[in-house]
Design an enzyme around this catalytic site. Structure first.
Site, mmCIF file in Angstrom:
data_model
loop_
_atom_site.group_PDB
_atom_site.id
_atom_site.type_symbol
_atom_site.label_atom_id
_atom_site.label_comp_id
_atom_site.label_asym_id
_atom_site.label_seq_id
_atom_site.Cartn_x
_atom_site.Cartn_y
_atom_site.Cartn_z
ATOM 1 N N GLY A 183 -7.981 -25.962 -23.518
ATOM 2 C CA GLY A 183 -6.910 -27.052 -25.249
ATOM 3 C C GLY A 183 -5.825 -27.483 -25.085
ATOM 4 O O GLY A 183 -5.113 -26.980 -25.779
ATOM 5 N N SER A 233 -4.351 -30.191 -24.938
ATOM 6 C CA SER A 233 -4.187 -31.660 -24.845
ATOM 7 C C SER A 233 -3.338 -32.384 -26.397
ATOM 8 O O SER A 233 -2.479 -33.067 -26.461
ATOM 9 C CB SER A 233 -5.485 -32.372 -25.459
ATOM 10 O OG SER A 233 -5.793 -32.302 -26.190
ATOM 11 N N GLY A 284 -0.859 -29.674 -29.691
ATOM 12 C CA GLY A 284 -0.784 -28.240 -30.648
ATOM 13 C C GLY A 284 0.196 -26.936 -29.765
ATOM 14 O O GLY A 284 0.487 -27.946 -28.630
ATOM 15 N N ILE A 285 -0.483 -26.124 -29.720
ATOM 16 C CA ILE A 285 0.095 -25.524 -28.900
ATOM 17 C C ILE A 285 -0.674 -25.197 -27.998
ATOM 18 O O ILE A 285 0.575 -25.441 -26.229
ATOM 19 C CB ILE A 285 -0.426 -24.023 -28.907
ATOM 20 C CG1 ILE A 285 0.500 -23.726 -30.590
ATOM 21 C CG2 ILE A 285 -0.472 -22.898 -28.139
ATOM 22 C CD1 ILE A 285 -0.706 -22.641 -31.241
ATOM 23 N N SER A 319 -4.248 -14.357 -32.827
ATOM 24 C CA SER A 319 -3.993 -15.051 -33.579
ATOM 25 C C SER A 319 -4.067 -14.142 -34.791
ATOM 26 O O SER A 319 -4.462 -13.102 -34.497
ATOM 27 C CB SER A 319 -5.214 -16.134 -34.585
ATOM 28 O OG SER A 319 -5.187 -15.995 -36.379
ATOM 29 N N TYR A 353 -13.799 -16.808 -37.977
ATOM 30 C CA TYR A 353 -11.894 -16.565 -37.276
ATOM 31 C C TYR A 353 -11.835 -15.576 -37.202
ATOM 32 O O TYR A 353 -11.425 -15.630 -35.865
ATOM 33 C CB TYR A 353 -11.413 -17.889 -38.354
ATOM 34 C CG TYR A 353 -10.185 -18.357 -37.652
ATOM 35 C CD1 TYR A 353 -10.092 -18.704 -36.323
ATOM 36 C CD2 TYR A 353 -8.878 -17.777 -37.529
ATOM 37 C CE1 TYR A 353 -8.549 -19.219 -35.430
ATOM 38 C CE2 TYR A 353 -7.392 -18.205 -37.034
ATOM 39 C CZ TYR A 353 -7.868 -19.020 -36.256
ATOM 40 O OH TYR A 353 -6.665 -19.087 -35.105
HETATM 41 P P1 NAD Z 1 -5.328 -27.361 -32.558
HETATM 42 O O1 NAD Z 1 -5.966 -27.844 -33.487
HETATM 43 O O2 NAD Z 1 -3.534 -28.480 -32.577
HETATM 44 O O3 NAD Z 1 -5.755 -27.750 -31.022
HETATM 45 C C1 NAD Z 1 -6.903 -27.027 -30.438
HETATM 46 C C2 NAD Z 1 -6.754 -27.162 -28.816
HETATM 47 O O4 NAD Z 1 -8.236 -26.467 -28.812
HETATM 48 C C3 NAD Z 1 -7.036 -29.015 -28.877
HETATM 49 O O5 NAD Z 1 -6.241 -29.549 -28.087
HETATM 50 C C4 NAD Z 1 -8.556 -29.239 -28.387
HETATM 51 O O6 NAD Z 1 -8.708 -30.364 -28.173
HETATM 52 C C5 NAD Z 1 -8.964 -27.622 -28.217
HETATM 53 N N1 NAD Z 1 -10.662 -27.464 -28.058
HETATM 54 C C6 NAD Z 1 -11.257 -26.870 -29.451
HETATM 55 N N2 NAD Z 1 -12.522 -26.931 -28.880
HETATM 56 C C7 NAD Z 1 -12.178 -26.683 -28.006
HETATM 57 C C8 NAD Z 1 -13.294 -26.794 -26.547
HETATM 58 N N3 NAD Z 1 -15.004 -27.053 -27.025
HETATM 59 N N4 NAD Z 1 -12.918 -27.069 -25.604
HETATM 60 C C9 NAD Z 1 -11.752 -27.181 -24.863
HETATM 61 N N5 NAD Z 1 -10.921 -27.830 -25.839
HETATM 62 C C10 NAD Z 1 -11.037 -27.176 -26.854
HETATM 63 O O7 NAD Z 1 -4.704 -25.809 -32.633
HETATM 64 P P2 NAD Z 1 -3.556 -25.665 -32.178
HETATM 65 O O8 NAD Z 1 -2.899 -24.496 -32.919
HETATM 66 O O9 NAD Z 1 -2.614 -25.548 -31.709
HETATM 67 O O10 NAD Z 1 -4.460 -23.977 -31.913
HETATM 68 C C11 NAD Z 1 -4.390 -23.214 -30.245
HETATM 69 C C12 NAD Z 1 -4.938 -22.399 -30.572
HETATM 70 O O11 NAD Z 1 -3.927 -21.415 -31.526
HETATM 71 C C13 NAD Z 1 -6.045 -21.877 -30.762
HETATM 72 O O12 NAD Z 1 -7.174 -20.873 -30.814
HETATM 73 C C14 NAD Z 1 -5.733 -21.281 -32.387
HETATM 74 O O13 NAD Z 1 -7.258 -20.020 -32.598
HETATM 75 C C15 NAD Z 1 -4.221 -20.533 -32.766
HETATM 76 N N6 NAD Z 1 -4.190 -20.196 -33.602
HETATM 77 C C16 NAD Z 1 -2.771 -21.355 -34.293
HETATM 78 C C17 NAD Z 1 -2.475 -20.832 -35.207
HETATM 79 C C18 NAD Z 1 -1.592 -22.091 -35.602
HETATM 80 O O14 NAD Z 1 -0.857 -21.768 -36.964
HETATM 81 N N7 NAD Z 1 -1.574 -23.705 -35.628
HETATM 82 C C19 NAD Z 1 -2.369 -19.372 -35.347
HETATM 83 C C20 NAD Z 1 -2.790 -18.699 -34.670
HETATM 84 C C21 NAD Z 1 -3.229 -19.075 -33.487
#
Ligand code: NAD
Length: 231
Positions: free
Chosen positions: A8, A10, A12-13, A129, A142
């Site tokens: 993942g 591309s 965000g985190i 999370s 979730y």
């Molecule tokens: P985001 O939606 O911006 O990014 C999610 C990433 O996962 C994207 O790059 C997407 O392409 C990839 N992805 C989703 N499904 C996929 C799949 N089947 N195969 C390959 N890649 C896939 O979200 P984020 O906030 O950057 O989240 C990243 C991680 O951090 C996640 O696991 C999320 O649960 C966790 N998280 C986020 C937060 C928050 O507040 N943003 C808080 C706690 C945990």
């Protein structure tokens, strides 16, 4: 040069982790599902290798990993969320959440493990999370997946520690990414107010914690909260 594989990557985190590890001198590969344009741009910017692959698909992950050099550090970041009452989530949505958030870790670990076992070295960092620690109303599925990620982290740390492989997790609080695009400015202000540090986090702050755990040679089986003191 150590090689890190980030799922993942591309946006965000995950994208922040790609940049952070590249800056720290790692060879970086990342998996992404949909955003081909963003993935290509990030690859061009950082020199990372981008592979289109559904992390929930066991065979696709095995094929992707087989095309890569041995992985030293695995970052399981890919994840999806679902907001709604427990009565509103369909069986298909429930299964997809567990497939992307939990089974993907089974898929990637199985794929990278033979090379790590051969070298008796490796590090895995899973992105859970704070809702996996505390549970969130209207995010039952979730929260359950993220609780599973913490238990999986602890189990694998015990199982793989004797082979020199460390397994840790980070548990972010509210981070400003597309995953939270459904939140209004008002919602975000309330969440910031509930956070002792008085704001929501940014992806780079989680990426720094992931890099720390990837390099922390005597830490395993731990879950590092990155939540501004929310919990
Ligand atoms: P985001 O939606 O911006 O990014 C999610 C990433 O996962 C994207 O790059 C997407 O392409 C990839 N992805 C989703 N499904 C996929 C799949 N089947 N195969 C390959 N890649 C896939 O979200 P984020 O906030 O950057 O989240 C990243 C991680 O951090 C996640 O696991 C999320 O649960 C966790 N998280 C986020 C937060 C928050 O507040 N943003 C808080 C706690 C945990």
């Amino acid at each position: 040069m150590a090689h890190v594989l980030i799922t993942g990557g591309s946006r965000g985190i995950g994208a922040a982790a790609v940049r952070t590890f590249a800056r720290a001198g790692y060879e970086v590969s990342f998996l992404y599902e949909k955003s081909a344009e963003a993935a290509a741009a990030l690859a061009a910017e950082t020199g990372a290798r981008a592979l289109r692959c559904d992390a929930a698909d066991t065979e696709a992950v095995a094929a992707a990993v087989a095309s890569l050099p041995p992985v030293d550090v695995l970052v399981n970041n890919a994840g999806i969320s679902h907001v709604g009452l427990i009565s509103q989530i369909s069986p298909e949505e429930w299964d997809r959440l567990f497939a992307v958030n939990v089974k993907s870790i089974y898929n990637t670990v199985r794929a990278v493990l033979p090379a790590m076992l051969q070298r008796q070295a490796g590090a895995v960092v899973n992105v859970s999370s704070m809702w996996g620690q505390a549970g969130a109303s209207c995010e039952a599925a979730y929260s359950a997946t993220k609780g599973a990620v913490i238990a999986l982290t602890q189990a694998l740390a015990r199982e793989l520690g004797p082979s020199g492989i460390r397994v840790n997790a980070v548990s972010p609080g509210v981070i400003d990414t597309d995953m939270n695009a459904h939140l209004s400015e008002e919602d975000k202000a309330v969440l910031a107010e509930d956070t002792p540090l008085g704001r929501i986090g940014i992806p780079e702050e989680v990426a720094e914690a992931i890099l720390f755990l990837a390099q922390a040679s005597f830490i395993t089986g731990q879950n590092l909260p990155v939540n501004g003191g929310y919990l």
